[in-house]
Scaffold this active site. Structure first.
Site, PDB file in Angstrom:
ATOM      1  N   SER A 186       0.820  -1.222   0.000  1.00 51.72           N
ATOM      2  CA  SER A 186       0.000   0.000   0.000  1.00 51.72           C
ATOM      3  C   SER A 186       0.849   1.265   0.000  1.00 51.72           C
ATOM      4  CB  SER A 186      -0.909   0.014   1.228  1.00 51.72           C
ATOM      5  OG  SER A 186      -0.127  -0.016   2.422  1.00 51.72           O
ATOM      6  N   HIS A 306       7.263 -41.687  42.120  1.00 48.50           N
ATOM      7  CA  HIS A 306       7.702 -41.809  43.513  1.00 48.50           C
ATOM      8  C   HIS A 306       7.074 -40.691  44.340  1.00 48.50           C
ATOM      9  CE1 HIS A 306      10.732 -40.660  46.727  1.00 48.50           C
ATOM     10  NE2 HIS A 306      10.441 -41.900  47.050  1.00 48.50           N
ATOM     11  N   ASN A 307       6.575 -41.029  45.540  1.00 53.21           N
ATOM     12  CA  ASN A 307       5.941 -40.035  46.415  1.00 53.21           C
ATOM     13  C   ASN A 307       5.045 -39.099  45.598  1.00 53.21           C
ATOM     14  OD1 ASN A 307       7.237 -41.180  48.568  1.00 53.21           O
ATOM     15  ND2 ASN A 307       8.664 -39.498  48.938  1.00 53.21           N
ATOM     16  N   GLU A 336       2.477 -43.860  44.116  1.00 44.68           N
ATOM     17  CA  GLU A 336       2.823 -44.213  45.488  1.00 44.68           C
ATOM     18  C   GLU A 336       1.910 -43.484  46.462  1.00 44.68           C
ATOM     19  OE1 GLU A 336       6.639 -44.718  48.466  1.00 44.68           O
ATOM     20  OE2 GLU A 336       6.842 -43.433  46.705  1.00 44.68           O
ATOM     21  N   ASP A 338       1.713 -42.957  50.549  1.00 43.64           N
ATOM     22  CA  ASP A 338       2.417 -43.099  51.827  1.00 43.64           C
ATOM     23  C   ASP A 338       1.405 -42.848  52.948  1.00 43.64           C
ATOM     24  OD1 ASP A 338       4.570 -43.459  53.447  1.00 43.64           O
ATOM     25  OD2 ASP A 338       5.801 -41.905  52.542  1.00 43.64           O
ATOM     26  N   HIS A 351       4.624 -37.469  53.573  1.00 45.05           N
ATOM     27  CA  HIS A 351       5.949 -38.054  53.721  1.00 45.05           C
ATOM     28  C   HIS A 351       6.288 -38.062  55.203  1.00 45.05           C
ATOM     29  CE1 HIS A 351      10.344 -38.334  52.096  1.00 45.05           C
ATOM     30  NE2 HIS A 351       9.823 -39.499  52.395  1.00 45.05           N
ATOM     31  N   GLU A 385       2.592 -47.605  50.847  1.00 41.65           N
ATOM     32  CA  GLU A 385       3.603 -47.547  51.902  1.00 41.65           C
ATOM     33  C   GLU A 385       2.825 -47.430  53.208  1.00 41.65           C
ATOM     34  OE1 GLU A 385       7.723 -47.299  53.084  1.00 41.65           O
ATOM     35  OE2 GLU A 385       6.861 -47.624  51.108  1.00 41.65           O
TER      36      GLU A 385
END
Length: 761
Positions: A186, A306-307, A336, A338, A351, A385
């Site tokens: 343009s 884990h955990n 897991e 616990d 934990h 656990e």
């Protein structure tokens, strides 16, 4: 600009219009932290910002592409804690991809909440269904919005120069101005709408792709059907139904209807194909479940956490059901839990002996019931656990049964004593408990036993004894057995079917005294010792019995060990801290990206034989499938800036390719770095590898910002099983540290694999 990009797919409705007008809602972080914020959907329909008052600058913002889903009602721990104060119909949670925290919101009315819930769900669906071209269009629009300082929908040359710096482009000013003038049809001295798209296309012209195209095109303007077939056969190593495949790809990716009708492919269609899932490095056949799922559970690698309840570190971090939701959504199949005695007879999960927060066991089970089979139908294993009293163990068993119902496996699949573990196929939709059990499974099926539980010690106890001599271990185990008399609930014990925890003495002892439905767990250090000293025995053991590996107790920061060492001996449940990003989780995500992301990967045949001779430390001198791998790193596209880098700084990208496999195969090679070009760096370097056991190898592509004075900064990565790699010219779509996509950042490579099985001495 926004209307140009979204008009085809997204029409404003009442919800989106109301979201663009803005809404006052409560942002909630805890029971006591509830603050009013003004939320507004930007005009681009892809950005939401919020601030403390209706005036002033935006306080914060996020992109719709960052949103994974929207949950209605009290579906977060924070909103559940406010259930008596605010009705569920006013509450919702915005869940983000990766490890970013959720956003809990409370609207002033159910109608306002539904407006945002439905509007966000629609926008997330649009983003999820975008193809690669639309994602790039979205990316262009995002940059246009950032660079258009005065928000007039146009960009002058000064704004364009600023944009180039933001996009990691270090371009000669004269060249940039020529491109600007070419796009300014343009002749207004500014770019708007289609002009900016034209400028972007000139900026991103892929000369390396054009050369490949012209190598196979007789007239240099199009690929005929037969020319495209030649390319697919000679470069992409496709072999079956080539003409049919070529026609399908042309129909799928050629933008011109005229070209489609003539069965020819233009350069635009060719580039679109190369950038698509069909042109990606990952074999599209492996995006679905393609492996045999009828073999015993011990014949599979199983995605394991884990955990799982922890969101941060192991000592003071937050425990949350969100950890379970995120793990399950990533395809994790072993979680897991616990468990400890809680108040009012309610077991809790945390934990133990740390300052981590606590969550009710009941909530964990409810979360598993809701999310266990959203991503995968194959079984979920709960590693219990157990530190609870008999009374609270009874409560655990009752909650498991009442909440999970038919999902909980409470007897063998056929009511008989198993001679081998059942398959993932047989256990579809089932939740299996792993833990201690009174007596044997045979006794449970026939009648109540007299003997008391014999089970592995808890992880904490085992960690303390890890360095002791075998004799001391055995004596301690006997003492703990006596101490554990009457310590296990019969009701909970009866729920342990295929994963009875037993202590480990030796591989010979396990073979002589244990059953296939029994299993042992090892700390990472004990497992590494066994790998070094008895690698072949470990592989044989894992061919008939399940094994779980977990991180050392000294990893208080929730760091991870190298899972590859454990997969090399066939360990099935290699549990990692899913909350911690890094190479280890990249490997985990890479391994389980195949087989439909179902959380189960069939181990190679030589790891499913109890008499196998395979050992990762000393592999056979002549592999059945050894290969030579050559990867030409050609170019990169739109690499992101390093977070928190200095304004105006541009990355100096380099690529490192890593092979993770048996020790003899593990290797790293690097390209040189390209100075000041994260937009379209060109390397053209070929890196070579020899892989003796490709069935166990993962390939990790890492892009870093080179720094000669300090450690390189991470830019992006992509990890893939070598057996899922497609040969030929391929794009690698890079991921962030969190494992989420960073569209449109990619690498362009050429891959060649040559069988060496007859050549290795």
């Amino acid at each position: 600009m926004a209307s140009l990009l979204y008009s085809a797919r997204l029409r404003l409705d009442g919800n989106l219009e109301q979201m663009q007008q803005g809404t006052m809602m409560r942002k909630v972080k805890s029971k006591n932290w509830k603050k009013l914020r003004y939320f507004r959907l930007q005009d681009d329909c892809m950005t939401i910002w919020y601030r403390s008052k209706k005036s002033g600058n935006a306080k914060s913002a996020f992109s719709v592409s960052d949103v994974e889903t929207v949950r209605e009602g009290h579906q977060s721990e924070v909103l559940q804690s406010l259930a008596e104060e605010f009705p569920p119909e006013c509450c919702f949670t915005i869940v983000f991809h990766g490890r970013r925290g959720n956003l809990d919101l409370i609207a002033s009315s159910a109608e306002e909440a539904q407006c945002w819930i439905q509007g966000l769900q629609r926008l997330v669906e649009v983003v999820t269904n975008m193809d690669q071209k639309e994602k790039i269009d979205q990316w262009i629009c995002d940059w246009f919005q950032k660079a258009d300082k005065d928000k007039d929908g146009r960009m002058n040359f000064k704004e364009v120069q600023h944009l180039l710096r933001m996009m990691n482009v270090d371009m000669n000013e004269d060249h940039a101005f020529r491109l600007f003038q070419m796009a300014d049809k343009s002749e207004t001295g500014t770019l708007e709408g289609e002009e900016f798209v034209l400028f972007y296309k000139a900026l991103t012209q892929r000369d390396e792709v054009l050369k490949i195209f012209q190598d196979y095109s007789k007239d240099g303007k199009k690929l005929t059907l037969l020319e495209f077939v030649d390319f697919l056969e000679q470069e992409q190593m496709e072999s079956n139904g080539l003409e049919e495949l070529a026609m399908e790809l042309i129909d799928r990716y050629e933008p011109s209807d005229t070209a489609k009708a003539r069965h020819v492919l233009s350069i635009d269609g060719f580039l679109t194909y190369l950038c698509s899932p069909d042109g990606a490095i990952f074999n599209p056949e492996h995006r679905r479940v393609f492996q045999d799922m009828s073999q015993p559970l011990c014949h599979y690698f199983i995605s394991s956490s884990h955990n799982t309840y922890l969101m941060e570190d192991q000592l003071r971090g937050q425990s949350s059901i969100e950890g379970y939701i995120r793990a399950l959504k990533r395809g994790c199949r072993c979680l897991e839990v616990d468990c400890w005695d809680g108040p009012s007879g309610e077991p809790i999960v945390y934990h133990g002996h740390t300052f981590t927060s606590k969550i009710p066991f009941r909530e964990v089970v409810s979360t598993v019931e809701k999310y266990a089979f959203q991503v995968s139908d194959y079984p979920v294993l709960l590693s219990i656990e157990n530190h609870c009293s008999i009374e609270q163990q009874d409560a655990m068993a009752q909650q498991l049964k009442s909440i999970l119902g038919e999902q909980l496996l409470t007897t063998t699949t056929d009511g008989r004593v198993p001679v081998q573990l059942p398959s993932p196929e047989e256990l579809r939709g089932k939740v299996i408990l792993k833990g201690k059990k009174i007596g044997c499974l045979e006794d449970s099926l026939i009648g109540r036993p007299d003997e008391e539980p014999e089970g592995e010690d808890s992880e904490e106890e085992e960690e303390e004894e890890e360095e002791a001599e075998e004799e001391i271990l055995r004596n301690e185990a006997k003492k703990k057995e006596k101490k554990s008399k009457q310590s296990l609930s019969e009701e909970l014990s009866d729920c342990i079917i295929y994963c009875k925890s037993v202590p480990f003495s030796s591989f010979q002892h396990s073979r002589t005294h244990y059953k296939p439905y029994e299993m042992s767990s090892f700390t990472e250090s004990k497992a590494r010792k066994l790998v070094r000293e008895a690698g072949n025995d470990f592989v044989r053991h894992n061919a008939w019995q399940l094994t779980r590996i977990y991180p050392s107790g000294i990893r208080a920061d929730s760091s991870n060990y190298n899972p590859q060492d454990m997969w090399n001996v066939g360990c099935q449940m290699v549990a990692l801290n899913f909350q911690t990003a890094g190479t280890e989780m990249d490997l985990c995500d890479g391994l389980f990206s195949q087989n439909g992301h179902c959380g189960y990967v069939l181990k190679p045949s030589f790891m499913r034989d109890t008499e196998t001779a395979f050992s990762p430390e000393n592999p056979p001198s002549r592999g059945d499938s050894a290969l030579s791998l050559s990867i030409q790193v050609i170019s990169g596209q739109q690499l992101p800036k390093v977070p928190n880098s200095k304004e105006g700084s541009i990355v100096d990208p380099m690529v490192r390719i890593e092979i993770h496999g048996i020790p003899a195969d593990s290797a790293k090679r690097e390209t040189k770095y390209i100075e000041n070009n994260g937009f379209n760096p060109q390397w053209g370097e070929t890196l070579h590898f020899q892989v003796r056991v490709p069935e166990l190898a993962l390939v990790r592509f890492v892009v870093e910002d080179y720094d000669k004075a300090s450690r390189n900064d991470f830019v992006g990565q992509y990890t893939i099983p070598l057996t899922s790699v497609k040969a030929g010219y391929r794009h690698i779509h890079l991921l962030s540290k969190d494992g989420t996509g960073i569209t449109p950042a990619s690498l362009f490579v050429h891959i060649r694999m040559v069988d060496l099985s007859t050549e290795i001495d």
